[in-house]
Design a protein around this motif. Structure first.
Motif, mmCIF file in Angstrom:
data_model
loop_
_atom_site.group_PDB
_atom_site.id
_atom_site.type_symbol
_atom_site.label_atom_id
_atom_site.label_comp_id
_atom_site.label_asym_id
_atom_site.label_seq_id
_atom_site.Cartn_x
_atom_site.Cartn_y
_atom_site.Cartn_z
ATOM 1 N N UNK A 624 83.965 -46.441 27.906
ATOM 2 C CA UNK A 624 82.572 -46.037 27.690
ATOM 3 C C UNK A 624 82.136 -46.457 26.301
ATOM 4 N N UNK A 625 80.837 -46.492 26.095
ATOM 5 C CA UNK A 625 80.300 -46.663 24.747
ATOM 6 C C UNK A 625 79.817 -45.303 24.259
ATOM 7 N N UNK A 626 79.638 -45.190 22.953
ATOM 8 C CA UNK A 626 79.089 -43.944 22.418
ATOM 9 C C UNK A 626 77.620 -43.807 22.764
ATOM 10 N N UNK A 627 76.939 -44.957 22.978
ATOM 11 C CA UNK A 627 75.507 -44.931 23.228
ATOM 12 C C UNK A 627 74.724 -44.992 21.938
ATOM 13 N N UNK A 628 73.410 -44.962 22.065
ATOM 14 C CA UNK A 628 72.502 -44.971 20.921
ATOM 15 C C UNK A 628 71.390 -43.954 21.157
ATOM 16 N N UNK A 629 70.859 -43.396 20.068
ATOM 17 C CA UNK A 629 69.680 -42.540 20.175
ATOM 18 C C UNK A 629 68.437 -43.415 20.146
ATOM 19 N N UNK A 630 67.526 -43.231 21.110
ATOM 20 C CA UNK A 630 66.278 -43.977 21.055
ATOM 21 C C UNK A 630 65.277 -43.236 20.166
ATOM 22 N N UNK A 631 64.054 -43.733 20.097
ATOM 23 C CA UNK A 631 63.056 -43.143 19.214
ATOM 24 C C UNK A 631 62.676 -41.724 19.575
ATOM 25 N N UNK A 632 63.032 -41.286 20.787
ATOM 26 C CA UNK A 632 62.710 -39.923 21.228
ATOM 27 C C UNK A 632 63.934 -39.012 21.195
ATOM 28 N N UNK A 633 65.040 -39.504 20.632
ATOM 29 C CA UNK A 633 66.234 -38.680 20.537
ATOM 30 C C UNK A 633 67.050 -38.630 21.814
ATOM 31 N N UNK A 634 66.776 -39.538 22.754
ATOM 32 C CA UNK A 634 67.529 -39.582 24.004
ATOM 33 C C UNK A 634 68.670 -40.587 23.879
ATOM 34 N N UNK A 635 69.827 -40.268 24.478
ATOM 35 C CA UNK A 635 70.979 -41.166 24.423
ATOM 36 C C UNK A 635 70.830 -42.246 25.492
ATOM 37 N N UNK A 636 70.827 -43.507 25.047
ATOM 38 C CA UNK A 636 70.680 -44.643 25.954
ATOM 39 C C UNK A 636 71.847 -45.595 25.746
ATOM 40 N N UNK A 637 71.956 -46.579 26.608
ATOM 41 C CA UNK A 637 73.054 -47.538 26.500
ATOM 42 C C UNK A 637 72.922 -48.398 25.248
ATOM 43 N N UNK A 638 74.056 -48.748 24.706
ATOM 44 C CA UNK A 638 74.120 -49.597 23.522
ATOM 45 C C UNK A 638 73.793 -51.031 23.939
ATOM 46 N N UNK A 639 72.823 -51.678 23.285
ATOM 47 C CA UNK A 639 72.465 -53.055 23.678
ATOM 48 C C UNK A 639 73.617 -54.042 23.543
ATOM 49 N N UNK A 640 74.609 -53.741 22.707
ATOM 50 C CA UNK A 640 75.760 -54.630 22.583
ATOM 51 C C UNK A 640 76.790 -54.406 23.676
ATOM 52 N N UNK A 641 76.670 -53.280 24.393
ATOM 53 C CA UNK A 641 77.605 -52.977 25.491
ATOM 54 C C UNK A 641 76.810 -52.504 26.704
ATOM 55 N N UNK A 642 75.955 -53.381 27.241
ATOM 56 C CA UNK A 642 75.054 -52.953 28.323
ATOM 57 C C UNK A 642 75.770 -52.575 29.610
ATOM 58 N N UNK A 643 76.996 -53.061 29.803
ATOM 59 C CA UNK A 643 77.727 -52.765 31.034
ATOM 60 C C UNK A 643 78.552 -51.486 30.929
ATOM 61 N N UNK A 644 78.699 -50.957 29.729
ATOM 62 C CA UNK A 644 79.544 -49.781 29.531
ATOM 63 C C UNK A 644 78.719 -48.511 29.654
ATOM 64 N N UNK A 645 79.149 -47.555 30.473
ATOM 65 C CA UNK A 645 78.423 -46.286 30.554
ATOM 66 C C UNK A 645 78.534 -45.535 29.231
ATOM 67 N N UNK A 646 77.552 -44.716 28.932
ATOM 68 C CA UNK A 646 77.609 -43.904 27.725
ATOM 69 C C UNK A 646 78.467 -42.663 27.964
ATOM 70 N N UNK A 647 78.779 -41.950 26.901
ATOM 71 C CA UNK A 647 79.520 -40.690 27.021
ATOM 72 C C UNK A 647 78.775 -39.726 27.941
#
Length: 758
Positions: A624-647
């Motif tokens: 999995x990837x850790x993910x990223x916070x978007x501008x609204x504070x929501x956890x989304x997929x990391x653009x460098x690991x688009x195929x990996x699910x987030x935590x």
């Protein structure tokens, strides 16, 4: 009292002693130096050492009795957190102070505006010739890595070939093919290298051999750090071939050095580009002793460097380093081959240093105040710092010494003039000082220097740039100093990273800074993935739970960046045990390949070199990837690991519901602090709004510059610089840590890992 002179030589600072001053009855010179410098202690708080390798150096001088030699020079590298003095090498930068010191004290004379000193370095037996032009025409100069001018000192190494091994090319050939041993699942390979001994033993490879030929030169330091294990294997193989070690495992860390070279960029005046690695880390400029070998190699047909050059070099060689261009030369001096360069030197102060033998470490007569506990060196870095002097006050004091000492006269040069204002929309005449609270050469240091150098060119008035490393206490010491004494006019900025953010989150009592009391100028993130050893029975995230035997996680420190991963494991209810104490993610990766640990994580910058190869061969599984916070504070997929699910996605798959509660809130908080907004530049809270806004606007403009983003792709990993109009609110939201989150994290560390916070 011990008489000493504090001087800058090149890019180092050193205390200069006359040999007789260190002859204290009843004590060895080692004991005297350790006590004077305040070692062992990571901060050298009770001595004159600066807490870094470049500021814990001693130069010991005396008039020479050897015919044809004016000065005997001994160099000592004084240990910082160990009671050790290293006498085994020379320091080319500190060598620059010798001629100025000798001239001032009457050991040499000037004739027709030229002072010449003949010097014998007792550490290596190397003979040097130093010359200073004193007629004002070439007496002062700037060098890369130093923001101010100094007395120009031309340093020549006489007949430097074979000083350590007895031969210029110890392996016999100008280009050797090294057999580099494999490790773990990484196979062995061959590497072509020039093995040269001049100034210092060195292994020289091309950018293609290092895997850096497709990258921009500015990205080399970050990429080399990510691939440091492979590069060090090449260096160690070279040590064996040069006869410096019987096996790769027994090769010293410091000898030989490794240099990576590349053909010059089109249209420039460089002969070639070079980055040197010393003790595993990229050198910010170039070691002087290393430049000697590079200069001689460039003039020997068939070497790694000579094969890159379209034509043989002239007398002066132009080398592009990470800090800028350095020029060296090779010529005949007094009938002997001399290789050298120009450094600068400046006297900072004359002092009488207090030598307190009662307080020598281990002395039976050391007194302990009643009720006061004995402190070991590791705990010393956790002591509170007294309020530090304002940096401008320190500069003013140093300037007084400069006026009394030798070197450039700065009164008319603007250094002592009142500073230009930072509130008029223009930073002309100013210098932006960037406090980097970690050591030189690391990932944060590389990031800060790259961003800083680019940012100042976008600020109106194009101020100077002065990166200042204040390492110690896992980044806490320098951050504390900044909070207590930083200039509040917008000219001094603090670099933050996960290493300094996490201790603040944990409310450690040694942390005296607060990000709530600082103004963000820009932030930048990174990403990462969690991966596991396939042979441990892990093929999908479902293999993390309901295990008969917990997976072993390899950690560096539970109170550092590892904390986000530990919280992720707890959120997922994964069956994990942990072992801490590894020196870095590279060693953990190798331990995983050897089967010593089962699960690990890596950040984006090292994924390609450390994880992708073993994932492709099937020995590791990216979970999995850790993910990223978007501008609204929501956890989304990391653009460098688009195929990996987030935590979060893995939690949903494992437990059939959305995550919530204290664990999830803690994970989101740490994700923002340690990944999405991992690195940042901060100004003091009291800095003028006009200055802060100008810095932010400049950073925002830089973030949209295509040329910058192309250049920054490797260093920033594709994660954008954020400095838009919403920065303050976005950072405020991310850096709001609730008492509930702090309480949960504290309990997790204590209950699951036996760690109680101070």
């Amino acid at each position: 009292m011990v008489k000493a002179t504090w001087m800058r030589g090149g890019t180092s600072k050193c205390w200069v002693f006359e040999r007789s001053a260190l002859e204290v009855p009843g004590f060895t010179v080692d004991e005297v130096l350790l006590r004077l410098f305040g070692s062992p202690d990571p901060r050298q708080i009770d001595g004159v050492g600066g807490g870094t390798s470049t500021t814990s150096k001693a130069v010991i001088l005396s008039p020479s009795e050897q015919p044809g030699v004016d000065i005997d020079y001994t160099f000592a590298q004084v240990g910082i957190d160990q009671a050790v003095v290293d006498w085994g090498s020379n320091c080319g930068n500190c060598s620059a102070v010798i001629a100025p010191y000798a001239l001032k004290h009457g050991w040499i004379d000037a004739e027709d505006g030229l002072a010449t000193a003949h010097i014998r370095n007792t550490n290596t037996g190397q003979l040097l010739v130093e010359r200073m032009v004193l007629d004002g025409t070439q007496s002062t100069a700037f060098i890369p890595g130093v923001p101010f001018p100094g007395q120009a000192v031309e340093i020549g190494f006489l007949d430097p070939a074979g000083g350590t091994t007895g031969a210029l090319f110890p392996a016999g050939d100008r280009l050797s093919t090294l057999q580099v041993a494999g490790i773990g699942s990484h196979p062995g390979f061959e590497a072509d290298a020039t093995l040269i001994d001049a100034g210092a033993p060195m292994v020289i490879i091309t950018a293609a051999q290092a895997g850096l030929d497709a990258a921009d030169f500015s990205a080399w330091p970050a990429l080399a750090l990510a691939d440091s294990d492979r590069l060090d294997r090449i260096r160690r193989a070279g040590a064996v071939e040069m006869g410096l070690a019987s096996s790769a495992e027994s090769a010293q860390r410091a000898i030989p050095k490794l240099a990576i070279v590349q053909a010059p960029a089109a249209g420039g005046d460089d002969d070639f580009s070079v980055m040197m690695l010393s003790m595993g880390a990229p050198h910010p400029a170039l070691a002087i002793t290393g430049s000697v070998g590079l200069t001689m190699a460039a003039r020997q047909p068939g070497t790694s460097i000579a094969n890159l050059l379209p034509t043989p070099p002239g007398e002066v060689l132009h080398m592009q380093t990470p800090a800028g261009q350095i020029q060296t030369w090779q010529r005949q001096i007094e009938g002997r081959t001399a290789v050298g360069t120009t450094r600068t030197a400046r006297e900072l102060a004359e002092a009488q240093l207090s030598f307190d033998p009662v307080a020598l470490p281990g002395s039976p007569s050391t007194a302990v105040l009643a009720g006061e506990p004995l402190l070991d060196p590791d705990s010393a870095q956790l002591l509170d710092d007294p309020p530090a002097h304002k940096r401008r006050t320190v500069f003013a004091s140093v300037a007084v010494f400069a006026a009394l000492g030798l070197g450039a006269t700065l009164v008319g040069g603007g250094l002592l003039n009142p500073p230009a204002t930072t509130t008029d929309g223009d930073y002309a005449g100013e210098t932006v000082e960037m406090v980097i609270p970690l050591a030189e050469g690391g990932g944060t240091d590389t990031w800060a220097r790259f961003v800083g150098q680019e940012l100042v060119h976008s600020i109106p008035g194009e101020p100077g740039f002065a990166p200042i490393n204040e390492a110690g206490g896992e980044g806490i010491t320098g951050s504390n100093r900044f909070a207590s004494s930083a200039a509040d006019d917008g000219t001094e900025l603090l670099v933050s990273t996960a290493t300094t953010v996490v201790p603040w989150v944990l409310d450690r009592h040694v942390v005296k800074y607060s990000f709530e009391d600082l103004e963000p100028v820009l932030v930048n993130g990174t990403g990462g993935v969690i991966y596991a050893r396939t042979a441990a029975g892990v093929k999908t995230p479902k293999d993390l739970v309901d295990r008969k035997k917990p997976l072993v996680f390899g950690g560096i420190s539970a109170t550092g960046l590892d904390l986000t991963t530990l919280v992720a494991f707890d959120l997922l209810e994964a069956d994990i045990s942990a072992t801490f104490g590894f020196e870095g993610r590279g060693p953990v990766n190798l331990a995983l390949q050897r089967g010593e640990v089962d699960i690990d994580y890596t950040t984006t910058s090292s994924y390609q070199s450390a994880v992708e190869p073993i994932a492709k061969e099937g020995s590791a599984t990216v979970l999995m990837s850790f993910g990223q916070l978007d501008g609204h504070g929501k956890i989304v997929r990391d653009p460098n690991f688009p195929e990996a699910p987030t935590v979060v996605e893995v939690y949903r798959d494992l437990h059939g519901k959305e995550p919530s509660g204290p664990k999830f809130e803690a994970y989101k908080t740490l994700l923002g602090l340690t990944y999405t907004y991992q690195k940042g530049l901060w100004a003091p809270k009291d800095a003028p709004d006009e200055a802060v806004n100008l810095l932010r606007d400049s950073a925002h403009e830089l973030s949209g510059d295509k040329e910058f983003n192309d250049k920054a792709a490797e260093v920033l990993g594709g994660y954008p610089i954020v400095a838009d109009e919403n920065l303050s609110q976005r950072v405020k939201d991310a850096y709001t840590v609730t008492d509930e989150t702090k309480g949960y994290v504290t309990a997790l560390l204590k209950d699951s890992y036996g760690i109680e916070l101070d």
